[in-house]
Design an enzyme around this catalytic site. Structure first.
Site, PDB file in Angstrom:
ATOM      1  N   SER A  58       3.754   1.946   2.326  1.00  0.00           N
ATOM      2  CA  SER A  58       4.158   1.028   3.817  1.00  0.00           C
ATOM      3  C   SER A  58       5.453  -0.150   3.245  1.00  0.00           C
ATOM      4  CB  SER A  58       3.349  -0.828   2.719  1.00  0.00           C
ATOM      5  OG  SER A  58       4.134  -0.374   1.073  1.00  0.00           O
ATOM      6  N   GLY A  59       6.297   1.219   3.087  1.00  0.00           N
ATOM      7  CA  GLY A  59       7.722   1.353   2.884  1.00  0.00           C
ATOM      8  C   GLY A  59       8.776   0.346   2.832  1.00  0.00           C
ATOM      9  N   LYS A  60       8.158   0.762   0.911  1.00  0.00           N
ATOM     10  CA  LYS A  60       8.990   0.344  -0.171  1.00  0.00           C
ATOM     11  C   LYS A  60       9.700   0.943  -0.507  1.00  0.00           C
ATOM     12  CE  LYS A  60       5.209   1.009  -2.960  1.00  0.00           C
ATOM     13  NZ  LYS A  60       3.629   1.770  -1.525  1.00  0.00           N
ATOM     14  N   THR A  61      10.048   2.843  -0.467  1.00  0.00           N
ATOM     15  CA  THR A  61      11.234   3.115  -0.995  1.00  0.00           C
ATOM     16  C   THR A  61      12.174   2.747   0.003  1.00  0.00           C
ATOM     17  OG1 THR A  61      10.150   4.917  -1.344  1.00  0.00           O
ATOM     18  CG2 THR A  61      12.528   6.105  -0.650  1.00  0.00           C
ATOM     19  N   THR A  62      12.052   2.473   1.769  1.00  0.00           N
ATOM     20  CA  THR A  62      12.710   2.314   2.352  1.00  0.00           C
ATOM     21  C   THR A  62      13.767   0.570   1.976  1.00  0.00           C
ATOM     22  OG1 THR A  62      12.209   3.064   4.257  1.00  0.00           O
ATOM     23  CG2 THR A  62      13.456   1.907   5.257  1.00  0.00           C
ATOM     24  N   GLU A  78       9.968  -0.559  -7.315  1.00  0.00           N
ATOM     25  CA  GLU A  78       8.778  -0.215  -7.038  1.00  0.00           C
ATOM     26  C   GLU A  78       8.190  -0.736  -7.823  1.00  0.00           C
ATOM     27  OE1 GLU A  78       9.722   3.484  -4.832  1.00  0.00           O
ATOM     28  OE2 GLU A  78       8.531   2.943  -4.280  1.00  0.00           O
ATOM     29  N   ASN A 100       0.999  -1.078  -0.292  1.00  0.00           N
ATOM     30  CA  ASN A 100      -0.118   0.097   0.017  1.00  0.00           C
ATOM     31  C   ASN A 100       0.696   1.368   0.117  1.00  0.00           C
ATOM     32  OD1 ASN A 100      -1.760   1.078   0.108  1.00  0.00           O
ATOM     33  ND2 ASN A 100      -3.176   0.675   1.814  1.00  0.00           N
TER      34      ASN A 100
HETATM   35  P1  DGT Z   1       6.106   3.843   0.180  1.00  0.00           P
HETATM   36  O1  DGT Z   1       7.349   4.371   0.026  1.00  0.00           O
HETATM   37  O2  DGT Z   1       6.064   2.878   0.760  1.00  0.00           O
HETATM   38  O3  DGT Z   1       6.108   4.626   1.232  1.00  0.00           O
HETATM   39  O4  DGT Z   1       5.556   4.231  -1.276  1.00  0.00           O
HETATM   40  P2  DGT Z   1       4.976   5.671  -2.032  1.00  0.00           P
HETATM   41  O5  DGT Z   1       3.735   5.909  -0.806  1.00  0.00           O
HETATM   42  O6  DGT Z   1       6.303   6.632  -1.845  1.00  0.00           O
HETATM   43  O7  DGT Z   1       5.013   5.189  -2.848  1.00  0.00           O
HETATM   44  P3  DGT Z   1       3.496   4.737  -3.399  1.00  0.00           P
HETATM   45  O8  DGT Z   1       3.202   3.221  -5.151  1.00  0.00           O
HETATM   46  O9  DGT Z   1       2.070   3.548  -2.773  1.00  0.00           O
HETATM   47  O10 DGT Z   1       2.500   5.370  -4.447  1.00  0.00           O
HETATM   48  C1  DGT Z   1       3.058   6.773  -4.519  1.00  0.00           C
HETATM   49  C2  DGT Z   1       1.519   7.747  -4.810  1.00  0.00           C
HETATM   50  O11 DGT Z   1       1.594   7.783  -6.410  1.00  0.00           O
HETATM   51  C3  DGT Z   1       1.102   7.753  -3.959  1.00  0.00           C
HETATM   52  O12 DGT Z   1       0.026   9.119  -3.883  1.00  0.00           O
HETATM   53  C4  DGT Z   1      -0.265   6.586  -4.433  1.00  0.00           C
HETATM   54  C5  DGT Z   1      -0.239   6.754  -6.360  1.00  0.00           C
HETATM   55  N1  DGT Z   1       0.022   6.544  -7.146  1.00  0.00           N
HETATM   56  C6  DGT Z   1       1.377   5.673  -7.400  1.00  0.00           C
HETATM   57  N2  DGT Z   1       0.436   4.220  -8.288  1.00  0.00           N
HETATM   58  C7  DGT Z   1      -0.162   4.508  -9.115  1.00  0.00           C
HETATM   59  C8  DGT Z   1      -1.525   4.231  -9.531  1.00  0.00           C
HETATM   60  O13 DGT Z   1      -1.469   3.362 -10.878  1.00  0.00           O
HETATM   61  N3  DGT Z   1      -2.439   4.871  -9.708  1.00  0.00           N
HETATM   62  C9  DGT Z   1      -3.025   5.293  -9.133  1.00  0.00           C
HETATM   63  N4  DGT Z   1      -4.180   6.157  -8.805  1.00  0.00           N
HETATM   64  N5  DGT Z   1      -2.104   6.441  -7.809  1.00  0.00           N
HETATM   65  C10 DGT Z   1      -0.778   5.841  -8.278  1.00  0.00           C
END
Ligand code: DGT
Length: 230
Positions: free
Chosen positions: A31-35, A103, A28
């Protein structure tokens, strides 16, 4: 964990001589993917490919991520089309390391995010159909396969707190309910395996703990991948 590890060990051996052992890190928002990726980036034989969020925030001067959050019905198709393109770019990127760690993937974009927009009634049916046709064509005509999925499993309330703490501007209006829906889609896909097909064996990690405790989970995972490749 052990039986899943055994199945990916076998797959790793099958692929070792031809192409990198490809890992998708899924979970989600928050969830910590970047870390997790940072932990592996320091290893010699691992290429880590971060999600191209910065590209989504500046497409010829336009912030597609922000547009999607501001008006998903209007801009969802625009954003997801671009996500699909940038993900395909990562899937097809050639690396000179034994392990390629990404990621997320084009699969979670389709099975979690696009699915959520569609199920929530925020994506008009023709937009969904066009995206899905593109997705099916890509899966059929390009190699977007992986060897292992690492699922950073979390509770929605935990990631909600993390998201508020990191205060990314575009996410300021994201409610807990959105994270709950995304959580359920990840769970159905990767934990219950009741929705879409899994493109690789899944290794599940409890990612609710704080980051210090997760460091040992990351090391465990590192040991298992190393074993798979030995
Ligand atoms: P982390 O390191 O696990 O905290 O990961 P995040 O939150 O930096 O990365 P991620 O992929 O969960 O999401 C980055 C932002 O981009 C977040 O606001 C959700 C959005 N996002 C990522 N992929 C998609 C997608 O395919 N569709 C939509 N609507 N949003 C997305």
């Amino acid at each position: 964990l052990r039986s899943r590890s055994e199945s990916f060990t076998k797959m790793a051996r099958d692929y070792m001589n031809s192409q990198p052992f490809t890992v998708f890190v899924e979970g989600n928002i928050g969830s910590g993917k970047t870390t997790f990726l940072k932990h592996f980036a320091s290893l010699d034989n691992v290429a880590t490919l971060s999600e191209p969020v910065d590209r989504w925030r500046n497409v010829r001067g336009k912030n597609f991520l922000d547009l999607m959050y501001t008006d998903p019905s209007r801009w969802g198709i625009t954003f997801q089309t671009y996500v699909q393109l940038t993900m395909l770019d990562l899937h097809t990127q050639v690396v000179d390391k034994t392990v390629k760690m990404m990621e997320r993937s084009i699969h979670s974009a389709r099975y979690c995010f696009v699915e959520n927009l569609h199920q929530s009634g925020l994506m008009p049916e023709p937009d969904f159909i066009a995206l899905d046709e593109w997705f099916n064509w890509i899966v059929k005509n390009h190699d977007v396969s992986g060897n292992l999925i690492i699922y950073l499993r979390t509770s929605p309330d935990v990631v909600h707190k993390r998201m508020l703490a990191r205060a990314r501007t575009e996410e300021s209006c994201v409610p807990l309910e959105y994270l709950e829906k995304l959580h359920q889609l990840h769970e159905d896909w990767l934990f219950h395996r009741s929705s879409f097909s899994c493109p690789a064996p899944v290794l599940i990690i409890d990612a609710n703990q704080d980051l210090n405790l997760m460091a040992s989970e990351f090391s465990n995972c590192e040991a298992q991948i190393a074993e798979a490749l030995s």
